[in-house]
Motif scaffolding. Structure first.
Motif, PDB file in Angstrom:
ATOM      1  N   VAL A 124       0.838  -1.200   0.000  1.00 44.09           N
ATOM      2  CA  VAL A 124       0.000   0.000   0.000  1.00 44.09           C
ATOM      3  C   VAL A 124       0.872   1.249   0.000  1.00 44.09           C
ATOM      4  O   VAL A 124       0.590   2.215  -0.726  1.00 44.09           O
ATOM      5  N   THR A 125       1.945   1.246   0.780  1.00 41.22           N
ATOM      6  CA  THR A 125       2.857   2.395   0.832  1.00 41.22           C
ATOM      7  C   THR A 125       3.460   2.670  -0.536  1.00 41.22           C
ATOM      8  O   THR A 125       3.486   3.813  -1.001  1.00 41.22           O
ATOM      9  N   LYS A 126       3.917   1.624  -1.192  1.00 40.48           N
ATOM     10  CA  LYS A 126       4.514   1.768  -2.527  1.00 40.48           C
ATOM     11  C   LYS A 126       3.499   2.347  -3.510  1.00 40.48           C
ATOM     12  O   LYS A 126       3.797   3.296  -4.244  1.00 40.48           O
ATOM     13  N   ILE A 127       2.303   1.806  -3.504  1.00 39.36           N
ATOM     14  CA  ILE A 127       1.261   2.281  -4.422  1.00 39.36           C
ATOM     15  C   ILE A 127       0.881   3.724  -4.096  1.00 39.36           C
ATOM     16  O   ILE A 127       0.767   4.569  -4.999  1.00 39.36           O
ATOM     17  N   ALA A 128       0.665   4.011  -2.810  1.00 32.40           N
ATOM     18  CA  ALA A 128       0.251   5.352  -2.406  1.00 32.40           C
ATOM     19  C   ALA A 128       1.283   6.405  -2.812  1.00 32.40           C
ATOM     20  O   ALA A 128       0.919   7.476  -3.316  1.00 32.40           O
ATOM     21  N   LYS A 129       2.549   6.091  -2.611  1.00 34.30           N
ATOM     22  CA  LYS A 129       3.603   7.048  -2.935  1.00 34.30           C
ATOM     23  C   LYS A 129       3.814   7.186  -4.441  1.00 34.30           C
ATOM     24  O   LYS A 129       3.891   8.299  -4.970  1.00 34.30           O
ATOM     25  N   GLU A 130       3.901   6.041  -5.133  1.00 33.96           N
ATOM     26  CA  GLU A 130       4.245   6.068  -6.555  1.00 33.96           C
ATOM     27  C   GLU A 130       3.072   6.440  -7.457  1.00 33.96           C
ATOM     28  O   GLU A 130       3.255   7.169  -8.434  1.00 33.96           O
ATOM     29  N   GLU A 131       1.894   5.932  -7.147  1.00 39.97           N
ATOM     30  CA  GLU A 131       0.748   6.150  -8.036  1.00 39.97           C
ATOM     31  C   GLU A 131      -0.078   7.391  -7.666  1.00 39.97           C
ATOM     32  O   GLU A 131      -0.720   7.980  -8.533  1.00 39.97           O
ATOM     33  N   PHE A 132      -0.071   7.756  -6.373  1.00 43.94           N
ATOM     34  CA  PHE A 132      -0.964   8.826  -5.918  1.00 43.94           C
ATOM     35  C   PHE A 132      -0.227   9.969  -5.232  1.00 43.94           C
ATOM     36  O   PHE A 132      -0.852  10.898  -4.745  1.00 43.94           O
ATOM     37  N   ASN A 133       1.095   9.898  -5.184  1.00 44.18           N
ATOM     38  CA  ASN A 133       1.919  10.956  -4.600  1.00 44.18           C
ATOM     39  C   ASN A 133       1.488  11.306  -3.173  1.00 44.18           C
ATOM     40  O   ASN A 133       1.415  12.468  -2.799  1.00 44.18           O
ATOM     41  N   ILE A 134       1.191  10.276  -2.382  1.00 41.88           N
ATOM     42  CA  ILE A 134       0.809  10.452  -0.984  1.00 41.88           C
ATOM     43  C   ILE A 134       2.085  10.549  -0.148  1.00 41.88           C
ATOM     44  O   ILE A 134       3.007   9.748  -0.317  1.00 41.88           O
ATOM     45  N   ASN A 135       2.126  11.522   0.767  1.00 42.63           N
ATOM     46  CA  ASN A 135       3.291  11.681   1.642  1.00 42.63           C
ATOM     47  C   ASN A 135       3.430  10.473   2.562  1.00 42.63           C
ATOM     48  O   ASN A 135       2.436   9.946   3.057  1.00 42.63           O
ATOM     49  N   HIS A 136       4.672  10.100   2.839  1.00 44.70           N
ATOM     50  CA  HIS A 136       4.953   8.945   3.695  1.00 44.70           C
ATOM     51  C   HIS A 136       4.366   9.126   5.092  1.00 44.70           C
ATOM     52  O   HIS A 136       3.923   8.162   5.703  1.00 44.70           O
ATOM     53  N   ASP A 137       4.318  10.356   5.594  1.00 45.77           N
ATOM     54  CA  ASP A 137       3.789  10.581   6.941  1.00 45.77           C
ATOM     55  C   ASP A 137       2.274  10.426   7.017  1.00 45.77           C
ATOM     56  O   ASP A 137       1.696  10.468   8.096  1.00 45.77           O
ATOM     57  N   HIS A 138       1.613  10.199   5.896  1.00 45.75           N
ATOM     58  CA  HIS A 138       0.176   9.931   5.871  1.00 45.75           C
ATOM     59  C   HIS A 138      -0.110   8.432   6.000  1.00 45.75           C
ATOM     60  O   HIS A 138      -1.262   8.020   5.967  1.00 45.75           O
TER      61      HIS A 138
END
Length: 185
Positions: A124-138
């Motif tokens: 989920v972290t990989k997808i959130a960061k790479e596909e949706f540009n979600i900050n790691h602290d989220h």
């Protein structure tokens, strides 16, 4: 009734390859099958020529993988890795599609992820960061941190991948969506 799987056979082959002194009892504990099932599988693998059984003393047996057994173990391992990789890639695509229906440009900054620090979190972290540009602290694994972030965010939308975390958030009156409910498994 035959309840063992090819994975059980592979596990037995791997265990014997790593420890030729393994007893049927140890194999039973490692593989999670009864002694009777282990005995049947060993007989089957011996009959196929994958294992050689050597009786050292009346009650002392050693198991060896034959060259055919080693080749079979390598082939099974390769097939298992390929199948597992396909399943992981399929799950990754399904999670991405589920998130596409939940994350928009308007709400992207208010999305929080909460769940245990497990293999799904890594995905989920990989997808959130790479596909949706979600900050790691989220992406949060601690409930107190989640409560602080949700309070700071105001109208935070929390996404989880874990049923226990979903129940915990409901008990804390935190609105959440379990993305795994949207994944076709």
């Amino acid at each position: 009734m035959n309840t063992h799987t090819p994975q059980h056979e592979l596990h037995i082959l791997n265990t014997i390859h790593q420890n030729e002194d393994a007893t049927q009892r140890e194999l039973s504990e490692k593989v999670g099958l009864s002694l009777g099932a282990i005995n049947l599988i060993i007989k089957k693998l011996t009959k196929k020529g994958l294992i050689k059984v050597v009786r050292l003393q009346p009650n002392s047996i050693k198991y060896f993988l034959t060259p055919e057994g080693i080749a079979d173990k390598i082939e099974r391992t390769s097939q298992y890795i390929a199948k597992t990789y396909r399943e992981v890639m399929s799950l990754q695509i399904q999670i991405t599609q589920a998130l596409e229906g939940l994350i928009t440009e308007e709400n992207r900054e208010s999305i929080l992820f909460y769940g245990p620090d497990d293999e799904i979190k890594v995905m989920v972290t990989k997808i959130a960061k790479e596909e949706f540009n979600i900050n790691h602290d989220h992406i949060i694994t601690d409930l107190d941190d989640l409560k602080r972030m949700a309070t700071r965010q105001g109208k935070a939308h929390v996404l989880t991948w874990n049923t226990e975390c979903e129940q915990l958030m409901n008990e804390c009156h935190i609105h959440c969506t379990n993305i795994m409910h949207r994944v076709i498994v």
